[in-house]
Design a protein around this motif. Structure first.
Motif, PDB file in Angstrom:
ATOM      1  N   PRO A  55      26.900 -42.075  37.758  1.00  0.00           N
ATOM      2  CA  PRO A  55      27.662 -41.071  38.510  1.00  0.00           C
ATOM      3  C   PRO A  55      29.155 -41.380  38.615  1.00  0.00           C
ATOM      4  N   ASP A  56      29.517 -42.629  38.693  1.00  0.00           N
ATOM      5  CA  ASP A  56      30.923 -42.987  38.839  1.00  0.00           C
ATOM      6  C   ASP A  56      31.698 -42.914  37.529  1.00  0.00           C
ATOM      7  N   LYS A  57      31.010 -42.695  36.428  1.00  0.00           N
ATOM      8  CA  LYS A  57      31.669 -42.653  35.125  1.00  0.00           C
ATOM      9  C   LYS A  57      31.833 -41.223  34.610  1.00  0.00           C
ATOM     10  N   GLN A  58      31.568 -40.228  35.436  1.00  0.00           N
ATOM     11  CA  GLN A  58      31.647 -38.839  35.000  1.00  0.00           C
ATOM     12  C   GLN A  58      33.089 -38.365  34.925  1.00  0.00           C
ATOM     13  N   SER A  59      33.436 -37.696  33.828  1.00  0.00           N
ATOM     14  CA  SER A  59      34.783 -37.147  33.714  1.00  0.00           C
ATOM     15  C   SER A  59      34.840 -35.813  34.452  1.00  0.00           C
ATOM     16  N   ALA A  60      36.026 -35.405  34.787  1.00  0.00           N
ATOM     17  CA  ALA A  60      36.226 -34.191  35.584  1.00  0.00           C
ATOM     18  C   ALA A  60      35.847 -32.927  34.818  1.00  0.00           C
ATOM     19  N   ASP A  61      35.847 -32.966  33.489  1.00  0.00           N
ATOM     20  CA  ASP A  61      35.567 -31.761  32.711  1.00  0.00           C
ATOM     21  C   ASP A  61      34.081 -31.526  32.427  1.00  0.00           C
ATOM     22  N   PRO A  63      30.518 -30.178  33.370  1.00  0.00           N
ATOM     23  CA  PRO A  63      29.976 -29.211  34.331  1.00  0.00           C
ATOM     24  C   PRO A  63      29.048 -29.889  35.339  1.00  0.00           C
ATOM     25  N   ALA A  64      29.036 -29.355  36.560  1.00  0.00           N
ATOM     26  CA  ALA A  64      28.266 -29.961  37.651  1.00  0.00           C
ATOM     27  C   ALA A  64      26.794 -30.127  37.291  1.00  0.00           C
ATOM     28  N   GLU A  68      24.572 -33.745  37.134  1.00  0.00           N
ATOM     29  CA  GLU A  68      23.294 -34.009  37.810  1.00  0.00           C
ATOM     30  C   GLU A  68      22.230 -34.462  36.811  1.00  0.00           C
ATOM     31  N   GLU A  69      22.194 -33.842  35.630  1.00  0.00           N
ATOM     32  CA  GLU A  69      21.236 -34.253  34.600  1.00  0.00           C
ATOM     33  C   GLU A  69      21.489 -35.702  34.177  1.00  0.00           C
ATOM     34  N   ARG A  70      22.746 -36.059  34.007  1.00  0.00           N
ATOM     35  CA  ARG A  70      23.089 -37.423  33.610  1.00  0.00           C
ATOM     36  C   ARG A  70      22.718 -38.431  34.683  1.00  0.00           C
ATOM     37  N   VAL A  71      22.935 -38.054  35.938  1.00  0.00           N
ATOM     38  CA  VAL A  71      22.571 -38.941  37.044  1.00  0.00           C
ATOM     39  C   VAL A  71      21.061 -39.155  37.055  1.00  0.00           C
ATOM     40  N   GLN A  72      20.295 -38.074  36.881  1.00  0.00           N
ATOM     41  CA  GLN A  72      18.837 -38.191  36.858  1.00  0.00           C
ATOM     42  C   GLN A  72      18.378 -39.042  35.680  1.00  0.00           C
ATOM     43  N   ARG A  73      19.009 -38.897  34.541  1.00  0.00           N
ATOM     44  CA  ARG A  73      18.665 -39.706  33.361  1.00  0.00           C
ATOM     45  C   ARG A  73      18.962 -41.187  33.625  1.00  0.00           C
ATOM     46  N   PHE A  74      20.097 -41.457  34.240  1.00  0.00           N
ATOM     47  CA  PHE A  74      20.445 -42.830  34.593  1.00  0.00           C
ATOM     48  C   PHE A  74      19.389 -43.428  35.521  1.00  0.00           C
TER      49      PHE A  74
END
Length: 98
Positions: A55-61, A63-64, A68-74
């Motif tokens: 979650p802390d590595k997400q770029s601003a561009d 999409p929300a 969330e999908e990336r956080v769940q995958r992590f």
């Protein structure tokens, strides 16, 4: 009354691994999924390797919904490693898979 089949996560599939792989091989798969080269130490002193899923590595561009999908995958990858990266919990999991 019949019991409904409760789907279980396939932790090996999440890591892209096979049950016959050693702990060293499993660790390599885990690190490959989350490795970016930045080590972070938490209070438990366990090392975490961050990548695009953290979650802390997400770029601003991004999409929300994708964030969330990336956080769940992590979270899934981390859960898989917590189970398969420990000999005792791996043995228990392997027995439950039968």
């Amino acid at each position: 009354m019949a019991f409904e089949h409760i789907p279980r996560k396939d932790w090996y599939k999440i890591l892209g691994a096979e049950p016959s792989e050693s702990l060293t091989e499993l660790k390599q798969k885990y690190q490959k999924l989350v490795l970016l080269g930045k080590r972070v130490h938490f209070l438990s002193s366990r090392e975490y390797w961050w990548n695009k899923y953290h979650p802390d590595k997400q770029s601003a561009d991004v999409p929300a919904g994708e964030v969330e999908e990336r956080v769940q995958r992590f979270i899934e990858i981390d859960q898989a490693w917590k189970i398969l990266g420990n000999e005792e919990t791996k043995k228990e999991y392997d027995l439950q898979r039968r």
